[in-house]
Enzyme design. Structure first.
Site, PDB file in Angstrom:
ATOM      1  CB  SER A  50       9.298  12.600 -38.740  1.00 31.47           C
ATOM      2  OG  SER A  50       8.155  13.349 -39.054  1.00 31.47           O
ATOM      3  CG  HIS A  51       9.048  17.419 -39.487  1.00 32.62           C
ATOM      4  ND1 HIS A  51       8.445  16.264 -39.939  1.00 32.62           N
ATOM      5  CD2 HIS A  51       9.632  17.981 -40.569  1.00 32.62           C
ATOM      6  CE1 HIS A  51       8.637  16.149 -41.230  1.00 32.62           C
ATOM      7  NE2 HIS A  51       9.356  17.164 -41.647  1.00 32.62           N
ATOM      8  CD  GLU A 191       6.599   4.653 -41.029  1.00 33.63           C
ATOM      9  OE1 GLU A 191       6.501   3.410 -41.084  1.00 33.63           O
ATOM     10  OE2 GLU A 191       6.549   5.292 -39.973  1.00 33.63           O
TER      11      GLU A 191
HETATM   12  P1  NDP Z   1       0.822  11.802 -42.402  1.00 36.50           P
HETATM   13  O1  NDP Z   1       0.485  10.828 -43.447  1.00 36.50           O
HETATM   14  O2  NDP Z   1       1.272  11.317 -41.098  1.00 36.50           O
HETATM   15  O3  NDP Z   1      -0.429  12.772 -42.120  1.00 36.50           O
HETATM   16  C1  NDP Z   1      -0.848  13.670 -43.073  1.00 36.50           C
HETATM   17  C2  NDP Z   1      -2.090  14.434 -42.659  1.00 36.50           C
HETATM   18  O4  NDP Z   1      -3.176  13.525 -42.665  1.00 36.50           O
HETATM   19  C3  NDP Z   1      -2.043  15.047 -41.261  1.00 36.50           C
HETATM   20  O5  NDP Z   1      -2.714  16.289 -41.313  1.00 36.50           O
HETATM   21  C4  NDP Z   1      -2.795  14.012 -40.422  1.00 36.50           C
HETATM   22  O6  NDP Z   1      -3.418  14.555 -39.272  1.00 36.50           O
HETATM   23  C5  NDP Z   1      -3.832  13.528 -41.400  1.00 36.50           C
HETATM   24  N1  NDP Z   1      -4.306  12.161 -41.107  1.00 36.50           N
HETATM   25  C6  NDP Z   1      -3.551  11.058 -40.870  1.00 36.50           C
HETATM   26  N2  NDP Z   1      -4.344  10.001 -40.660  1.00 36.50           N
HETATM   27  C7  NDP Z   1      -5.625  10.448 -40.748  1.00 36.50           C
HETATM   28  C8  NDP Z   1      -6.911   9.833 -40.610  1.00 36.50           C
HETATM   29  N3  NDP Z   1      -7.048   8.537 -40.334  1.00 36.50           N
HETATM   30  N4  NDP Z   1      -8.023  10.599 -40.763  1.00 36.50           N
HETATM   31  C9  NDP Z   1      -7.908  11.914 -41.035  1.00 36.50           C
HETATM   32  N5  NDP Z   1      -6.720  12.560 -41.180  1.00 36.50           N
HETATM   33  C10 NDP Z   1      -5.601  11.834 -41.038  1.00 36.50           C
HETATM   34  O7  NDP Z   1       1.853  12.882 -42.938  1.00 36.50           O
HETATM   35  P2  NDP Z   1       3.148  12.766 -43.900  1.00 36.50           P
HETATM   36  O8  NDP Z   1       3.986  11.614 -43.469  1.00 36.50           O
HETATM   37  O9  NDP Z   1       2.723  12.830 -45.300  1.00 36.50           O
HETATM   38  O10 NDP Z   1       3.866  14.135 -43.491  1.00 36.50           O
HETATM   39  C11 NDP Z   1       4.244  14.346 -42.141  1.00 36.50           C
HETATM   40  C12 NDP Z   1       4.864  15.700 -41.957  1.00 36.50           C
HETATM   41  O11 NDP Z   1       6.099  15.732 -42.619  1.00 36.50           O
HETATM   42  C13 NDP Z   1       4.057  16.886 -42.493  1.00 36.50           C
HETATM   43  O12 NDP Z   1       4.065  17.861 -41.492  1.00 36.50           O
HETATM   44  C14 NDP Z   1       4.841  17.359 -43.697  1.00 36.50           C
HETATM   45  O13 NDP Z   1       4.800  18.754 -43.947  1.00 36.50           O
HETATM   46  C15 NDP Z   1       6.213  16.973 -43.307  1.00 36.50           C
HETATM   47  N6  NDP Z   1       7.099  16.808 -44.462  1.00 36.50           N
HETATM   48  C16 NDP Z   1       8.064  17.739 -44.686  1.00 36.50           C
HETATM   49  C17 NDP Z   1       8.920  17.612 -45.751  1.00 36.50           C
HETATM   50  C18 NDP Z   1       9.963  18.644 -46.035  1.00 36.50           C
HETATM   51  O14 NDP Z   1      10.834  18.418 -46.852  1.00 36.50           O
HETATM   52  N7  NDP Z   1       9.948  19.767 -45.425  1.00 36.50           N
HETATM   53  C19 NDP Z   1       8.830  16.462 -46.639  1.00 36.50           C
HETATM   54  C20 NDP Z   1       7.757  15.581 -46.332  1.00 36.50           C
HETATM   55  C21 NDP Z   1       6.944  15.733 -45.262  1.00 36.50           C
HETATM   56  P3  NDP Z   1      -2.779  14.293 -37.796  1.00 36.50           P
HETATM   57  O15 NDP Z   1      -1.441  14.990 -37.813  1.00 36.50           O
HETATM   58  O16 NDP Z   1      -3.749  14.880 -36.834  1.00 36.50           O
HETATM   59  O17 NDP Z   1      -2.622  12.810 -37.645  1.00 36.50           O
END
Ligand code: NDP
Length: 346
Positions: A50-51, A191
């Protein structure tokens, strides 16, 4: 690992080359482009699609619409010994981050704590990429950024907040840093869109309809508002992110950023706040001893069956993609090839 009709496998070198050409052939300066290339290749490598390259479409759109300045030169201003300010000049966030990073590291290492306030940038994207270099320099850090309004407060029905992510970085002894990074919304807007396209319902708790009623209908949710994660607690966190990355640093709120876009479909314009702590300044010679205690904590978490640390998935993907490359949707690749070929020299 094989490519299918819908997906094409690219090496990371191919991703880098295509990203660079798409940007520089569409009004983005070499300096802005090189900084974006680093973050997009990192996002693809860590399977944070997504990024990844998908974002190039919005970046090019923002330059074409006259919203983003593809040739902006960020300006650094060290306002106090602990406070570094970078004005991104309506360019993209990666270069503004790069311009502020060395000063942030130097200030944190000299004072124990320092803050980087970045203003006036398009798309402060996946923040783990901003915090990892700080952890590599031995610093603990927190990063915050707002977005464009799409999330209602708990109990409400009107979007106020962006998806307002929050990130945290912690250097580890002899291994990759611990970095988590997540939006404060229950789920990414994309999503909900994917569920709508697939004709699937969404779980309760992701969104409300335009009247504020909980909904399982993705179209109704998109017309209404997304919800924060964690009810009123997530709302308070989203508000904290909004205040610190907006009014506290003189930048836009998510509502203001949405209004500024005026339907152009650009990525969010706004600010980012990064706070960095130097453990050596806090703890002196005792720093290794206390960081070993943190390692014991990580070990006790990971020793539990079925538990992983945030970031573990990304790091495993990074390892794989070095040799195996990454899969890119064929339709996206075709759009990117058009952007690469339509404007400048090959
Ligand atoms: P996710 O819900 O996919 O994941 C969030 C964090 O939780 C990650 O560090 C992920 O690690 C961790 N995680 C996920 N599943 C588990 C698990 N089962 N156990 C332990 N840790 C877990 O992220 P979001 O959808 O909330 O965000 C995704 C990205 O989008 C981020 O990088 C965020 O900064 C970015 N974003 C940017 C925005 C902007 O405007 N600039 C706006 C919104 C989001 P891992 O990656 O290793 O799975």
């Amino acid at each position: 690992l094989n490519s299918s009709a819908n997906e094409v496998r690219l090496s990371l070198a191919d991703v880098e080359d295509l990203t660079r050409k798409v940007l520089t052939h569409n009004g983005v300066s070499d300096a802005q482009a090189e900084a974006i290339v680093v973050t997009i290749v990192a996002a693809e490598a860590d399977d944070c699609r997504s990024h990844g390259m998908y974002r190039l479409l919005g970046y090019v759109r923002a330059v074409e619409a006259g919203k983003a300045n593809g040739a902006a030169v960020p300006k650094l201003d060290q306002r106090t010994p602990a406070l570094i300010h970078v004005d991104g000049g309506r360019g993209f966030a990666p270069l503004a981050n790069e311009v502020g990073r060395a000063a942030l590291i130097a200030s944190a290492q000299s004072l124990g704590i320092a803050v980087l306030a970045i203003n006036n940038c398009y798309h402060n994207s996946a923040m783990w990429a901003d915090l990892e270099p700080l952890a590599d320099a031995g610093l603990v850090s927190i990063g915050l950024t707002a977005g464009q309004r799409s999330v209602a407060p708990h109990g409400g029905s009107k979007p106020v907040f962006g998806t307002n992510p929050f990130a945290f970085g912690w250097p580890r002894l002899g291994q990759a840093p611990f970095v988590f990074d997540f939006a404060t919304s229950a789920i990414a807007r994309g999503e909900i869109e994917l569920h709508r396209r697939a004709g699937k319902t969404i779980p309760l708790g992701w969104a409300v309809d335009a009247e504020g009623n909980p909904t399982t209908d993705p179209a109704a949710g998109l017309a209404g508002a997304m919800l924060p994660f964690g009810g009123y607690k997530g709302t308070a966190l989203a508000l904290m992110v909004e205040l610190l990355a907006g009014p506290m640093i003189g930048d836009m709120t998510s509502q203001e950023s949405f209004a500024e876009d005026a339907g152009a479909g650009s990525p969010p314009l706004g600010g980012e706040l990064i706070i960095a702590f130097d453990p050596v300044r806090f703890l002196g010679d005792e720093a290794p001893e206390h960081f070993a205690r943190a390692e014991a904590l990580f070990a006790s978490i990971k020793s539990q069956e079925g538990v992983r640390l945030p970031g573990d998935r990304r790091l495993a993907e990074r390892e794989k993609s070095r040799t195996a490359g990454v899969l890119v949707p064929a339709a996206l690749l075709a759009e990117l090839h058009q952007l690469r070929d339509h404007a400048g020299p090959a």
